[in-house]
Design a protein around this motif. Structure first.
Motif, short mmCIF file in Angstrom:
data_model
loop_
_atom_site.label_atom_id
_atom_site.label_comp_id
_atom_site.label_asym_id
_atom_site.label_seq_id
_atom_site.Cartn_x
_atom_site.Cartn_y
_atom_site.Cartn_z
N GLU A 167 3.99 -26.19 -21.19
CA GLU A 167 3.98 -27.61 -20.83
C GLU A 167 4.24 -28.46 -22.08
O GLU A 167 3.35 -28.62 -22.92
N PRO A 168 5.44 -29.01 -22.21
CA PRO A 168 5.69 -29.91 -23.35
C PRO A 168 4.87 -31.19 -23.22
O PRO A 168 4.59 -31.63 -22.10
N PRO A 169 4.54 -31.81 -24.35
CA PRO A 169 4.77 -31.32 -25.72
C PRO A 169 3.82 -30.18 -26.05
O PRO A 169 2.59 -30.33 -25.98
N VAL A 170 4.39 -29.05 -26.40
CA VAL A 170 3.60 -27.83 -26.52
C VAL A 170 2.60 -27.88 -27.68
O VAL A 170 1.50 -27.34 -27.57
N GLY A 171 2.98 -28.52 -28.77
CA GLY A 171 2.10 -28.53 -29.93
C GLY A 171 0.77 -29.17 -29.65
O GLY A 171 -0.30 -28.63 -29.97
N GLY A 190 3.45 -18.78 -26.27
CA GLY A 190 4.43 -19.78 -25.92
C GLY A 190 5.44 -19.24 -24.93
O GLY A 190 5.29 -18.14 -24.40
N GLY A 191 6.46 -20.05 -24.67
CA GLY A 191 7.51 -19.66 -23.73
C GLY A 191 8.70 -20.58 -23.89
O GLY A 191 9.20 -20.79 -24.98
N LEU A 192 9.17 -21.13 -22.77
CA LEU A 192 10.26 -22.11 -22.76
C LEU A 192 11.49 -21.63 -23.53
O LEU A 192 12.11 -22.37 -24.28
#
Length: 308
Positions: A167-171, A190-192
């Protein structure tokens, strides 16, 4: 409940190979496994969103699971996707995967579920099996947001200690989950497509689960970062970003990946079941030009040399 896992590294989300008649191609499953293991990945993840799980019947799902796991022969762990409309169906799929020898399952959320229902759902699935359950957090595809507070509670109280977070924003979400849950209660992948892999690692992710068709690139990034060569990891990431970006295009990404896998000799056909976009000659030309621009090949067999 399953004990927290120490899994880390690069888990490749595998496509499900079909032949030109759109039947499950078990021989291509076997060749895909061998191809991916040669790239140095840590594990395989099957029947995810890009594995076209939602386009398979129950018998095909079991055939795909059994073929992947039996051919892998324990060389790396195999994680199996779960996606159902209710808790009972998800439990059934998770138990079938466990019985087939899966090392873990990664479960999509229920549609439009509340925080309370999401907690009950994932806890129930975790309680039903002895292998780890991984949260698959991908609201752009599943339509359900899993808030960091729910993730943290599942890590502390629900027996669910891993998440594939997309789910962005991932950070920001990675940092929030780590703040609430702690690193022992919740391991984050992570992924995307690897688009934010470097930033995910910098934020504390332990690896990635994604379907990039040049997994040796992600392996090189991870290995450098894990060894403390953060500058080198960034250099590799930056070099291959154009291809990572191009391949992860919405709607057509699966077609691009299957085309590359076919060209690299991993599978025999790039067939996709409907619904799903196909690629045209101009798109193939663009893809091949992007691959060449970063110094890779679409036709060379086996693991390719990755450079910073």
């Amino acid at each position: 409940m399953p004990a927290p896992t120490n899994a880390k590294g690069v888990f490749t989300i595998c496509p499900t190979p079909f032949d030109d008649a759109l039947k499950v191609d078990t021989e291509s499953i076997k060749s895909l496994v061998d191809f991916l293991l040669d790239t140095g990945i840590t594990g395989l993840a099957i029947l995810g969103f890009l594995g076209e799980l939602h386009k398979l019947n129950n018998a095909e799902r079991r055939l795909v699971t059994d073929t992947f796991i039996k051919h892998t022969k324990g060389r790396v762990p195999v994680w199996v996707g779960v996606r159902a409309h209710g808790i009972t169906g998800a439990i059934e799929q998770a138990q079938e995967a466990q019985d087939s020898g899966a090392a873990a399952v990664f479960a999509a959320p229920l549609d439009n579920a509340s925080d309370a229902l999401l907690f009950d759902y994932y806890k129930a699935v975790a309680d039903s099996v002895k292998i780890p359950v991984v949260i698959h957090d991908f609201p752009d595809s599943f339509g359900t947001e899993i808030r960091p507070e729910v993730v943290a509670r599942l890590g502390k109280e629900g027996g669910v200690n891993m998440i594939k977070m997309e789910e962005p924003p991932v950070g920001q979400k990675i940092s929030r989950i780590r703040d609430l849950a702690g690193d022992e209660a919740m391991k984050i992948f992570g992924g995307l497509g690897g688009m934010f892999f470097l930033e995910e690692l910098q934020r504390g992710a332990v690896g990635t689960m994604t379907g990039f068709a040049y997994p040796e690139v992600l392996v090189e990034i991870y290995n450098r970062f894990a060894a403390g060569d953060h500058k080198g990891a960034a250099a590799v990431f930056d070099r291959y970003c154009p291809l990572i970006r191009y391949e992860f295009q919405p709607k057509i990404g699966l077609a691009l990946r299957k085309y590359i896998y076919q060209q690299r000799g991993a599978i025999r056909s790039n067939a996709i079941r409907s619904p799903g976009m196909r690629i045209d000659a101009l798109t193939i030309k663009e893809l091949e030009a992007t691959v060449a621009r970063v110094g890779l090949s679409t036709t060379a067999r086996g693991r390719q040399v990755v450079k910073a």
